[in-house]
Scaffold this active site. Structure first.
Site, PDB file in Angstrom:
ATOM      1  N   GLU B  60       0.807  -1.229   0.000  1.00  0.00           N
ATOM      2  CA  GLU B  60       0.000   0.000   0.000  1.00  0.00           C
ATOM      3  C   GLU B  60       0.834   1.271   0.000  1.00  0.00           C
ATOM      4  O   GLU B  60       0.449   2.279  -0.585  1.00  0.00           O
ATOM      5  CB  GLU B  60      -0.969   0.002   1.184  1.00  0.00           C
ATOM      6  CG  GLU B  60      -2.165  -0.934   1.016  1.00  0.00           C
ATOM      7  CD  GLU B  60      -1.840  -2.386   1.320  1.00  0.00           C
ATOM      8  OE1 GLU B  60      -0.727  -2.668   1.800  1.00  0.00           O
ATOM      9  OE2 GLU B  60      -2.701  -3.242   1.064  1.00  0.00           O
ATOM     10  N   HIS B 129     -11.979  -5.298   8.271  1.00  0.00           N
ATOM     11  CA  HIS B 129     -12.652  -5.008   7.002  1.00  0.00           C
ATOM     12  C   HIS B 129     -13.857  -4.105   7.257  1.00  0.00           C
ATOM     13  O   HIS B 129     -14.808  -4.092   6.492  1.00  0.00           O
ATOM     14  CB  HIS B 129     -13.125  -6.288   6.318  1.00  0.00           C
ATOM     15  CG  HIS B 129     -12.019  -7.215   5.900  1.00  0.00           C
ATOM     16  ND1 HIS B 129     -11.350  -8.020   6.786  1.00  0.00           N
ATOM     17  CD2 HIS B 129     -11.462  -7.461   4.688  1.00  0.00           C
ATOM     18  CE1 HIS B 129     -10.436  -8.732   6.138  1.00  0.00           C
ATOM     19  NE2 HIS B 129     -10.479  -8.407   4.856  1.00  0.00           N
TER      20      HIS B 129
END
Lengths: 344, 327
Positions: B60, B129
Site C-alpha cells: 500500500e 474489514h
C-alpha cells in the site's frame, strides 16, 4: 589540445565519453559542494545558522552520477546530503544559502524546510521530506509516468545505507522491477546511519537486494568518480532502452559528523576517520586530473579563490535576504484557495 | 438520467474521467481483470488497457507513493486501497508526503491524487474489514476528505476529486455499494468539494452527518414527522475542509443539534463539528450538542450481536433524534 601532428593520449574520462572540459567541470562542482559544506559548518560554529547536515566525503559520487545523467530531462530525487547532486543539477550557491538562512526567496521551500530538503520544479529536483526513503516510491511514480507518456527520461533517486532497510525502498524497488521502469536507485553507502554502523544495519550486501527484485545491483567504489560515472551511465542506458531499473551501491564514507548536532567520536575513532580521509574521492579525482595534464595546482588555487568569493557573495546574499512575512505561514495549503491560505 | 447503484456511479465517474483526460489512470490491488474485490473497476481495463488500469504489487505504501510520484509529473492517478483498513501502511506517504508537497515546496510542486478507500461495517467484515479511518486523516491540512452518501454524490464528488489540484481521500461506504441506488445524470456534472448539502428542511432539530448513517437519519426523520418532530438534516459531503457556514446556518435553524457518524466517538469528525458550534453559537443553543457515533472500541467484532451493537441503524438514529427533540 596537443600540438598538431602529435598523437593525443586518451584517458579514462575520454573513453567514458567525457571531454577534458567536462572532466574539469565535474571536479569544480565537487569542490563547490565541499566548499559550501565547509562554509556551512563554519557558519554554524559562528552562530550565524542553527544547524547544518553535511555530506563531506560523498561529493565525488554525487557529482559524477549527475554528470552521467541527462541534466536537461532527467528527474532528481536527492536525499539530504546531496549538495553535490543539486549543484550539478543547476542549483546555485545563492539558492542553497537562501535555504540555509530560511529566507523567502529560497527556491527549495521559501524558507519553510530545513536545509538539505531540496526541491525545484525548474531543475526537476523533486521536493523531499525528512522521514527517510519516502522519495523512492516517488521516483518510481515519475518513471511510471515516463513509461505511460513515452517520455525520454529516467529518474535518479539517492538515499543512505540506513534507508535501504525502509519498506519504501523495498516496495519501490519491487514496483519498478515488476513494471521495468526507468529508475536508477543509488545508495550513498557512507557506512553509518547517524551512529549505527553498517554491520548493525544490514547483514548482507545492499547491492544483492536487487536480485530479489529482478534487476541488476552493482557495487561500486564511491570514491572513484569515473567508476561511478560509468555505472550510472550504463544504468541510464538500460533505463532508456526499456530494460528497467538498476540499483547502485556506492561505497563511500561520511567524513563529517552526521550533523552539527552530532559528536561522531562517541561511536567511531579518529583513526578510522583519518583512514577514510586518505581515500577521499575528491582529492583522488583532482590527482587524476593533474596526472592527465588537464589540471594543476595553480588552477586549483584560482578555483578555490573563485569559490571563496562566490561563497562570500552567496552567504551575504542569503544572510541579508528578507524572511517570509509571518502571515505567509498560511499560504499554499491548497491550490484553490484564491490566496486566502489556511486558517490561523 | 439513470437509476443506478452507488458502486456503478463510482465506476461511471472513473470511466468518464478516464475518457475525458488521458492522464487519469487507476492503480491498485486486483483492479484489472477482476475489477477490484468489490468490482468497482470492473470493465475499465478492457476499455483503457493495462497501463491505465494498473494491477500493482500488494504494497500500500508503494501504491500511494507511486501515485504521488506520477502526480508530481502531472498525471492524475486514482489509487485504490482495497479496504480502508489496509491504508495504514500508506499513512506516512499520505500525511508526510501528499498533504505537504504543495506547502513544503512553497507552491512549486503539487500532488493531485485521489485515494479511494472503502470504509465502514455492517458486512460481517470483522475488525479489519469494517473500519472508518477518517479521524486518522482528519485534521491534516493539505488533505481533502469526501464521503458520499448517495449515488449522485458518489459520481459527482469523485469527478470533482479527480479534477482537484490537491490530494483527495475519497471514502466510499462499502455497505452503500449495492444497498443504495439513485438517480444519476448521464451528463458531466460535479459535486463541489467543500460544500455541505441540505437534505431535509425541518424546524425542531438539526442533524449533521455524512456517509451511510444519513440513510438511517433520513428514514428516522420521515417516521418522526408522524410524531410531530421535524428534522433539518445536513450532509457534510466533504469532511475536510468542513463547510463551516453551512454547519452554523443549519444549527441556527433549530437551536438543537445531533451529530451522527459511524467512526468512533472520541476524536471523531463530530468532535470538531461540535467545537465549531460551541465556539460560534453557544448562546443560540436550546439543548446540549449531542452525538451518536460508533463506540470507543478498537474496531468492529465479526459476531452478529456485536456488529449490530456497533453499527448505527434507523432505530438508534430515531431514538437519539427524539431525545434531542424532547430535551
Amino acid at each position: 589540445m596537443t600540438q598538431s601532428g602529435s598523437v593525443r593520449q586518451t584517458f579514462k574520462h575520454n573513453e567514458l565519453g567525457l571531454s577534458d572540459e567536462q572532466a574539469v567541470e565535474m571536479y569544480a562542482t565537487m569542490l563547490m559542494a565541499r566548499s559550501f559544506d565547509e562554509r556551512c559548518m563554519l557558519l554554524q560554529r559562528a552562530g550565524k545558522i542553527n544547524f547544518h547536515v553535511s555530506g563531506i566525503g560523498q561529493e565525488a559520487a554525487q557529482v559524477a552520477a549527475a554528470f552521467a545523467l541527462d541534466r536537461e530531462n532527467d528527474y532528481f530525487l536527492p536525499y539530504y546530503r546531496d549538495y553535490g547532486l543539486v549543484l550539478a543539477a543547476g542549483m546555485t550557491l545563492r539558492e542553497l544559502m537562501l535555504s540555509v538562512f530560511a529566507k523567502a526567496e529560497d527556491p527549495n521551500s521559501g524558507g519553510r524546510q530545513m536545509p538539505g530538503h531540496f526541491g525545484s520544479k525548474r531543475l526537476r529536483i523533486v521536493t523531499g521530506s525528512s522521514p527517510v526513503t519516502t522519495q523512492v516510491p516517488h521516483a518510481v511514480g515519475l518513471a511510471l509516468a515516463a513509461k505511460m507518456k513515452g517520455k525520454p527520461f529516467v529518474t535518479f533517486v539517492t538515499f543512505g545505507d540506513g534507508s535501504s532497510n525502509q519498506g519504501d525502498f523495498h516496495e519501490g524497488c519491487n514496483f519498478a522491477g515488476v513494471h521495468k521502469l526507468p529508475v536508477i536507485f543509488m545508495c550513498e553507502n557512507n557506512r553509518y546511519a547517524i551512529s549505527t554502523p553498517i554491520h548493525r544495519q544490514v547483514a548482507g550486501r545492499i547491492s544483492d537486494r536487487a536480485l530479489g527484485y529482478g534487476f541488476p545491483g552493482i557495487e561500486v567504489d564511491g570514491n572513484d568518480a569515473l567508476e561511478v560515472y560509468r555505472v550510472v551511465k550504463e544504468a541510464r542506458a538500460r533505463g532508456m532502452a526499456g530494460e528497467g531499473p538498476t540499483l547502485i551501491d556506492a561505497q563511500l564514507y561520511r567524513l563529517s559528523p552526521h550533523s552539527t548536532s552530532d559528536n561522531d567520536l562517541i561511536y567511531r575513532t579518529k583513526e578510522e576517520v583519518d583512514e577514510h580521509r586518505s581515500k577521499d574521492g575528491l582529492p583522488r579525482y583532482k590527482q587524476y586530473l593533474i596526472e592527465c595534464g588537464i589540471w594543476d595546482e595553480e588552477q586549483d588555487q584560482a578555483l578555490q579563490k573563485k569559490l571563496r568569493e562566490m561563497l562570500d557573495d552567496a552567504t551575504s546574499y542569503g544572510d541579508k535576504a528578507p524572511f517570509p512575512a509571518p502571515e505567509d505561514t498560511l499560504l499554499y495549503v491548497y491550490g484553490d484557495q484564491d490566496g486566502k491560505g489556511g486558517q490561523a | 438520467m439513470a437509476v443506478m447503484e452507488y458502486i456503478d456511479a463510482i465506476r461511471l465517474a472513473m470511466k468518464e474521467e478516464m475518457a475525458r483526460d488521458e492522464d487519469v489512470f487507476v492503480l491498485g490491488e486486483d483492479v484489472g481483470l477482476k475489477g477490484g474485490v468489490f468490482t468497482t473497476t470492473k470493465g475499465l481495463q478492457e476499455q483503457f488497457g493495462e497501463m491505465r488500469v494498473l494491477d500493482t504489487p500488494l504494497a500500500e505504501s508503494a501504491i500511494a507513493g507511486v501515485a504521488i510520484g506520477a502526480a508530481m509529473y502531472g498525471m492524475k492517478p486514482i489509487a485504490e486501497m482495497q479496504y480502508s483498513d489496509f491504508m495504514f501502511p500508506a499513512t506516512n506517504q499520505i500525511i508526510s508526503e501528499a498533504a505537504k508537497i504543495r506547502y513544503r515546496s512553497n507552491n512549486d510542486w503539487s500532488c493531485p491524487i485521489v485515494i479511494r478507500a472503502p470504509i465502514g461495517g455492517g458486512i460481517f467484515g470483522g475488525l479489519y474489514h469494517s473500519q472508518c479511518p477518517e479521524s486518522v486523516f482528519f485534521g491534516t491540512p493539505g488533505l481533502k476528505i469526501v464521503a458520499p452518501y448517495s449515488a449522485y454524490d458518489a459520481k459527482g464528488l469523485l469527478k470533482a476529486a479527480v479534477r482537484d489540484p490537491d490530494p483527495v481521500l475519497f471514502f466510499e461506504h462499502k455497505k452503500c455499494y449495492k444497498l443504495v441506488t439513485g438517480d444519476v445524470p448521464d451528463d458531466d456534472y460535479i459535486v463541489p468539494i467543500g460544500k455541505a448539502n441540505l437534505l431535509r428542511e425541518g424546524e425542531d432539530i438539526t442533524v449533521i452527518s455524512y456517509s451511510l448513517p444519513l440513510h438511517y437519519v433520513m428514514q428516522a426523520a420521515a417516521e418522526l414527522e408522524q410524531e410531530g418532530i421535524s428534522a433539518h438534516v445536513l450532509d457534510l459531503r466533504t469532511i475536510q475542509p468542513l463547510d463551516k457556514e453551512a454547519i452554523l446556518e443549519a444549527v441556527k435553524k433549530t437551536g438543537k443539534v445531533l451529530i451522527v457518524h459511524e467512526d468512533n466517538k472520541t476524536g471523531g469528525v463530530g468532535a470538531e463539528v461540535a467545537a465549531i458550534i460551541a465556539e460560534e453559537l453557544l448562546y443560540e443553543l436550546d439543548a446540549p450538542i449531542m452525538r451518536l457515533c460508533g463506540p470507543d472500541v478498537p474496531a468492529m467484532p465479526i459476531n452478529p450481536p456485536s456488529e449490530k451493537f456497533f453499527m448505527l441503524n434507523k432505530e438508534k438514529a430515531k431514538e437519539a433524534m427524539r431525545n434531542l427533540a424532547l430535551y
